[in-house]
Design an enzyme around this catalytic site. Sequence first.
Site, short mmCIF file in Angstrom:
data_model
loop_
_atom_site.label_atom_id
_atom_site.label_comp_id
_atom_site.label_asym_id
_atom_site.label_seq_id
_atom_site.Cartn_x
_atom_site.Cartn_y
_atom_site.Cartn_z
N ARG A 270 -9.88 0.70 8.93
CA ARG A 270 -9.48 -0.69 9.17
C ARG A 270 -10.52 -1.43 9.97
O ARG A 270 -10.32 -2.60 10.29
CB ARG A 270 -8.18 -0.68 9.97
CG ARG A 270 -6.93 -0.91 9.18
CD ARG A 270 -5.79 -0.76 10.16
NE ARG A 270 -4.62 -1.47 9.77
CZ ARG A 270 -3.58 -0.92 9.16
NH1 ARG A 270 -3.62 0.35 8.82
NH2 ARG A 270 -2.53 -1.63 8.89
N LYS B 34 0.83 -1.21 0.00
CA LYS B 34 0.00 0.00 0.00
C LYS B 34 0.86 1.26 0.00
O LYS B 34 0.65 2.17 -0.79
CB LYS B 34 -0.95 0.01 1.22
CG LYS B 34 -1.88 -1.20 1.29
CD LYS B 34 -2.81 -1.14 2.49
CE LYS B 34 -2.10 -1.20 3.83
NZ LYS B 34 -1.38 -2.46 4.09
N ARG C 259 11.53 -6.31 4.67
CA ARG C 259 11.45 -4.83 4.63
C ARG C 259 12.45 -4.21 5.61
O ARG C 259 12.63 -4.67 6.72
CB ARG C 259 10.04 -4.38 5.01
CG ARG C 259 9.93 -2.85 5.07
CD ARG C 259 8.52 -2.37 5.10
NE ARG C 259 7.74 -2.94 6.18
CZ ARG C 259 6.43 -2.80 6.30
NH1 ARG C 259 5.75 -2.11 5.41
NH2 ARG C 259 5.79 -3.35 7.29
N ARG D 130 -0.64 -9.27 13.18
CA ARG D 130 -1.21 -8.29 12.23
C ARG D 130 -2.07 -8.98 11.18
O ARG D 130 -3.10 -8.46 10.77
CB ARG D 130 -0.08 -7.50 11.55
CG ARG D 130 0.53 -6.46 12.47
CD ARG D 130 1.91 -6.07 12.00
NE ARG D 130 1.90 -5.29 10.79
CZ ARG D 130 2.92 -5.19 9.96
NH1 ARG D 130 4.03 -5.85 10.20
NH2 ARG D 130 2.83 -4.44 8.90
N ARG E 51 11.24 -2.62 11.24
CA ARG E 51 10.15 -2.13 12.08
C ARG E 51 9.86 -3.14 13.19
O ARG E 51 9.92 -4.34 12.95
CB ARG E 51 8.88 -1.94 11.23
CG ARG E 51 8.69 -0.52 10.73
CD ARG E 51 7.60 -0.38 9.69
NE ARG E 51 6.30 -0.93 10.04
CZ ARG E 51 5.22 -0.83 9.27
NH1 ARG E 51 5.28 -0.19 8.12
NH2 ARG E 51 4.08 -1.37 9.62
P1 AP5 Z 1 4.88 -1.63 1.84
O1 AP5 Z 1 4.57 -0.74 0.70
O2 AP5 Z 1 5.64 -1.07 3.00
O3 AP5 Z 1 3.54 -2.40 2.31
P2 AP5 Z 1 2.28 -1.87 3.11
O4 AP5 Z 1 1.07 -2.50 2.51
O5 AP5 Z 1 2.31 -0.38 3.21
O6 AP5 Z 1 2.57 -2.59 4.49
P3 AP5 Z 1 2.45 -2.03 5.99
O7 AP5 Z 1 3.20 -3.01 6.85
O8 AP5 Z 1 2.86 -0.59 6.06
O9 AP5 Z 1 0.96 -2.16 6.24
P4 AP5 Z 1 0.25 -2.23 7.57
O10 AP5 Z 1 -1.12 -2.04 7.11
O11 AP5 Z 1 0.50 -3.44 8.35
O12 AP5 Z 1 0.98 -1.13 8.45
P5 AP5 Z 1 0.64 0.40 8.77
O13 AP5 Z 1 1.90 1.14 8.77
O14 AP5 Z 1 -0.48 0.85 7.94
O15 AP5 Z 1 5.69 -2.90 1.25
C1 AP5 Z 1 6.15 -3.94 2.10
C2 AP5 Z 1 7.52 -4.44 1.61
O16 AP5 Z 1 7.37 -5.04 0.32
C3 AP5 Z 1 8.57 -3.32 1.42
O17 AP5 Z 1 9.83 -3.82 1.79
C4 AP5 Z 1 8.53 -3.01 -0.08
O18 AP5 Z 1 9.78 -2.55 -0.57
C5 AP5 Z 1 8.15 -4.36 -0.68
N1 AP5 Z 1 7.28 -4.24 -1.85
C6 AP5 Z 1 6.19 -3.45 -1.98
N2 AP5 Z 1 5.62 -3.62 -3.18
C7 AP5 Z 1 6.37 -4.56 -3.83
C8 AP5 Z 1 6.28 -5.19 -5.11
N3 AP5 Z 1 5.28 -4.88 -5.96
N4 AP5 Z 1 7.18 -6.13 -5.44
C9 AP5 Z 1 8.18 -6.47 -4.56
N5 AP5 Z 1 8.31 -5.91 -3.34
C10 AP5 Z 1 7.42 -4.97 -2.98
O19 AP5 Z 1 0.09 0.26 10.27
C11 AP5 Z 1 0.97 -0.06 11.32
C12 AP5 Z 1 0.22 -0.12 12.62
O20 AP5 Z 1 -0.37 1.17 12.92
C13 AP5 Z 1 -0.96 -1.10 12.71
O21 AP5 Z 1 -0.55 -2.43 12.97
C14 AP5 Z 1 -1.77 -0.47 13.84
O22 AP5 Z 1 -1.19 -0.76 15.10
C15 AP5 Z 1 -1.63 1.02 13.58
N6 AP5 Z 1 -2.69 1.51 12.67
C16 AP5 Z 1 -2.52 2.02 11.43
N7 AP5 Z 1 -3.70 2.36 10.88
C17 AP5 Z 1 -4.64 2.05 11.81
C18 AP5 Z 1 -6.06 2.15 11.83
N8 AP5 Z 1 -6.74 2.63 10.78
N9 AP5 Z 1 -6.72 1.74 12.94
C19 AP5 Z 1 -6.05 1.27 14.02
N10 AP5 Z 1 -4.69 1.13 14.06
C20 AP5 Z 1 -3.99 1.52 12.97
MG MG Z 2 2.56 0.98 4.83
#
Ligand code: AP5
Ligand code: MG
Length: 209
Positions: A88, A13, A122, A166, A155
């Site tokens: 979410r 994402k 990552r 997660r 992370r």
């Molecule tokens: P990346 O682009 O970083 O993936 P992502 O989908 O953004 O993954 P996240 O881990 O950020 O998602 P998440 O939803 O768990 O975490 P968030 O920060 O939102 O890509 C991942 C890896 O793959 C990277 O190394 C990248 O280089 C590689 N990659 C990407 N695309 C690729 C491709 N096409 N081919 C090859 N490699 C690729 O949330 C974190 C925490 O915050 C949550 O757990 C929660 O505690 C809190 N939080 C956030 N939002 C909320 C909410 N709405 N409500 C409650 N708590 C929340």
């Molecule tokens: Mg992300």
Amino acid sequence: MNLVFLGPPGAGKGTIAKLLKEELNIAHISTGDLFRDNIKRETELGKRVKEILASGALVPDEVTIAMVDSRLKEDDAKGGYILDGFPRTVAQADALENMSSVDAVINFCLADEEILKRLSGRRVCKSTGRTYHIIYNPPKVEGIDDETGEALIQRDDDKEEAIKHRLEVYQTSTAPLIDYYTEKGLIIDLDCSGKPEDITRTLVEKLRK
Ligand code: AP5
Ligand code: MG
């Protein structure tokens, strides 16, 4: 254009949002990035959510909704946005309806084994949030950020136990939003197994239609 990026952790994402943001010239609002920024700056919010993020659980709805509500009122969000990682839960989706009108919800589709590979490989630069992957998108020098020269870190929630948690949280709390938005006719499925540039091009074409 107001977009929601919905999908499991590690589906890409954040990676696609950074590319699409340039393409459409709209704001990229990642709730995970906003929480991590507060943790880094040791704000009251940051202190409150630090352990929650490390464990892979969700931050309580009222805290997250208030943060997004104020972020959407900032000027840059008025010309369109990508909401990355919000809503979410169904409660968050209901709250979003009262804040703004969403044009499309992108459902990031990726097999579990690929998700695990992406998350475990990552690495991020702590000060800028720039994201790498040890195999798919390595830095020029191993373990070092290309621009700042800082050491890259993993992370806290990319450690094995937190990843497992997660993924469970995604299935129970977030996946029901696929039906929620399908009923509203807003879902666009996106196969996220290719290269980021190709996925982004496909998405732009789907949005044009
Ligand atoms: P990346 O682009 O970083 O993936 P992502 O989908 O953004 O993954 P996240 O881990 O950020 O998602 P998440 O939803 O768990 O975490 P968030 O920060 O939102 O890509 C991942 C890896 O793959 C990277 O190394 C990248 O280089 C590689 N990659 C990407 N695309 C690729 C491709 N096409 N081919 C090859 N490699 C690729 O949330 C974190 C925490 O915050 C949550 O757990 C929660 O505690 C809190 N939080 C956030 N939002 C909320 C909410 N709405 N409500 C409650 N708590 C929340
Ligand atoms: Mg992300």
